[in-house]
Design a protein around this motif. Structure first.
Motif, PDB file in Angstrom:
ATOM      1  N   ASN A  27      39.258  41.423  31.347  1.00  0.00           N
ATOM      2  CA  ASN A  27      39.498  41.384  32.786  1.00  0.00           C
ATOM      3  C   ASN A  27      38.495  42.306  33.478  1.00  0.00           C
ATOM      4  N   ASP A  69      41.756  45.479  35.820  1.00  0.00           N
ATOM      5  CA  ASP A  69      43.138  45.969  35.868  1.00  0.00           C
ATOM      6  C   ASP A  69      43.313  47.086  36.887  1.00  0.00           C
ATOM      7  N   GLN A 110      37.971  45.918  31.115  1.00  0.00           N
ATOM      8  CA  GLN A 110      39.303  46.208  31.650  1.00  0.00           C
ATOM      9  C   GLN A 110      39.305  46.678  33.101  1.00  0.00           C
TER      10      GLN A 110
END
Length: 455
Positions: free
Chosen positions: A131, A195, A192
């Motif tokens: 992500n 997030d 990440q």
């Protein structure tokens, strides 16, 4: 279900050991997870002598990079679903893996080490879902504007102490519009940032390529891009190979903390391949002063590499945005920011409270930081500096002849005028300093600009 298998590998390094040492490990079919734990001896050494320090990482079959933690932790785990920060989740492919040990410093007594490798069998868990950060932060995008950003930052994904969400919070509190994620030698954080991203802070992917003869943050990489670091300045072809990779991906190369007082931190490559040079790194210290003097010397010799400044923040006590860049860009995207930096449309500030405008005007034409003005040799050029948010400081105006006194900046700010001609000044740049000593310097830098050039 097959029981776990554990192997222990032992060895030793003498002073002067090679930078990289590989431990081959044959991973059989059916392994779902690898765990590695390592330790090494740390004998006492006399003052002025470096003790033992050993970095670690791992490659999968076919030289596939799977992670690096340097000396930040003594163990790591990799499987299909998750991995220790600094390492890349993914299926465990059978074949020869290579644990890479990198002796950073070796004591006169030498260094002994032990590495435990545990493999666990079974079915893979759910596949890891990357992500990465969004390509835009719409609430911070003001079109053509000056944008504030810190391009040298670390989290728990290398040797930092902040969690990613803490770094985002601190960057927003510092009044920044963008940051560049530059973990040492690994792209694992890229996967990440989505997030933790917010609509008012752009997060760009990068890597601090940490070689043994200098560090270079690569800015604006595609998510997941890894840049190799296994070379030294005595083989400049290797550096150029990876610089070319960065450029092809739309990124820039930053020569970091060129006089950094730690082993391997000093920039030894020369500046031929650097797009930018980080002349101010963290709180103002003597090595920053040395970097500014060296950069000024390059300018005097007719060679300009645009200057940047970044916090290199690692711990909660390292203030994010001290310093940071204020760059003129057509918008808040990675490519637009890189274009602004490449043109040198940038100045450096100790905090977001510092405001600075610096222009040159002649014959009805006005130019700004990083730009070139063409005038007749005898035409007066009016230099104007507007400074605020920097109370009780002074402005220093510099050209290729040296520093000139600019003036005092009181609490309410100041506008300072100075006049030159192109036959007198090849360029002009500005510093703002505070008469406040640090442990290693006589005063403190508050702001610093790239030059305006005259032809």
């Amino acid at each position: 279900m097959t029981d776990d298998q554990v192997w222990t590998i032992t060895g030793a390094f003498d002073p002067g050991a090679p930078d990289w040492h590989y431990l081959p490990v044959e991973i059989p079919e059916g392994v779902r997870e690898i765990e590695v734990v390592y330790r090494y001896d740390r004998p006492d050494v006399p003052p002025g002598v470096k003790g033992n320090a050993l970095d670690i990482g791992v490659f999968g079959p076919h030289e596939q990079f799977r992670g690096w933690s340097g000396g930040a932790r003594d163990r790591f785990v990799v499987n299909a679903t998750e991995a220790t920060p600094g390492y890349l989740p993914g299926p465990i492919e059978p074949g020869e893996w290579q644990i890479i040990l990198a002796p950073y410093t070796v004591s006169p007594q030498g260094m002994t080490f032990e590495v435990d490798v545990t493999v666990r069998f079974g079915l893979d868990g759910p596949a890891f879902q990357p992500n990465p950060a969004p390509a835009r932060a719409p609430q911070a995008d003001r079109g053509k504007s000056w944008y504030r950003g810190d391009g040298h930052l670390h989290t728990i994904y290398s040797d930092g102490r902040r969690k990613p969400e803490e770094l985002v919070a601190d960057a927003r509190a510092a009044g920044l519009d963008f940051i560049v994620s530059t973990e040492h030698n690994t792209p694992s954080a890229h996967l990440q940032w989505g997030d933790h991203a917010t609509e008012d802070l752009l997060i760009l992917n990068g890597e601090e390529v940490t070689t043994r003869t200098g560090h270079w943050p690569a800015w604006n990489l595609p998510a997941g891009t890894w840049i190799d670091w296994r070379y030294r300045a005595d083989d400049p072809r290797q550096l150029q190979k990876f610089v070319d990779e960065v450029h092809k991906s739309g990124g820039l190369v930053v020569a970091a903390h060129p006089f950094g007082p730690c082993i391997g931190c000093t920039w030894e490559y020369g500046y031929e391949s650097a797009d930018l040079v980080e002349i101010w790194n963290g709180p103002w210290t003597l090595d920053d002063e040395a970097a500014v003097i060296a950069w000024d010397g390059l300018l005097r010799a007719g060679r300009w590499i645009p200057a940047v400044g970044n916090s290199d923040s690692h711990t909660h006590g390292d203030r994010v945005g001290l310093p940071h860049n204020v760059v003129l860009a057509d918008g808040l995207t990675g490519s637009q920011l890189m274009e602004g930096f490449a043109k040198g449309r940038n100045w450096i500030a100790e905090s977001s409270s510092v405001q600075l405008e610096f222009t040159a005007t002649a014959g009805g034409t006005t130019v700004g930081i990083g730009e070139t003005m063409k005038t007749d040799p005898g035409t007066p050029i009016a230099i104007e500096i507007k400074a605020s948010g920097a109370p009780d400081t002074h402005v220093r105006i510099l050209d290729h002849h040296g520093p000139q006194w600019g003036g005092y900046v009181p609490a309410e700010g100041a506008t300072i005028m100075w006049t030159t001609q192109s036959r007198y000044s090849k360029w002009v740049r500005v510093e703002i300093r505070r008469e406040e000593p640090t442990p290693t310097t006589r005063d403190t830098m508050v702001a610093l600009t790239n030059p305006i050039f005259f032809r």
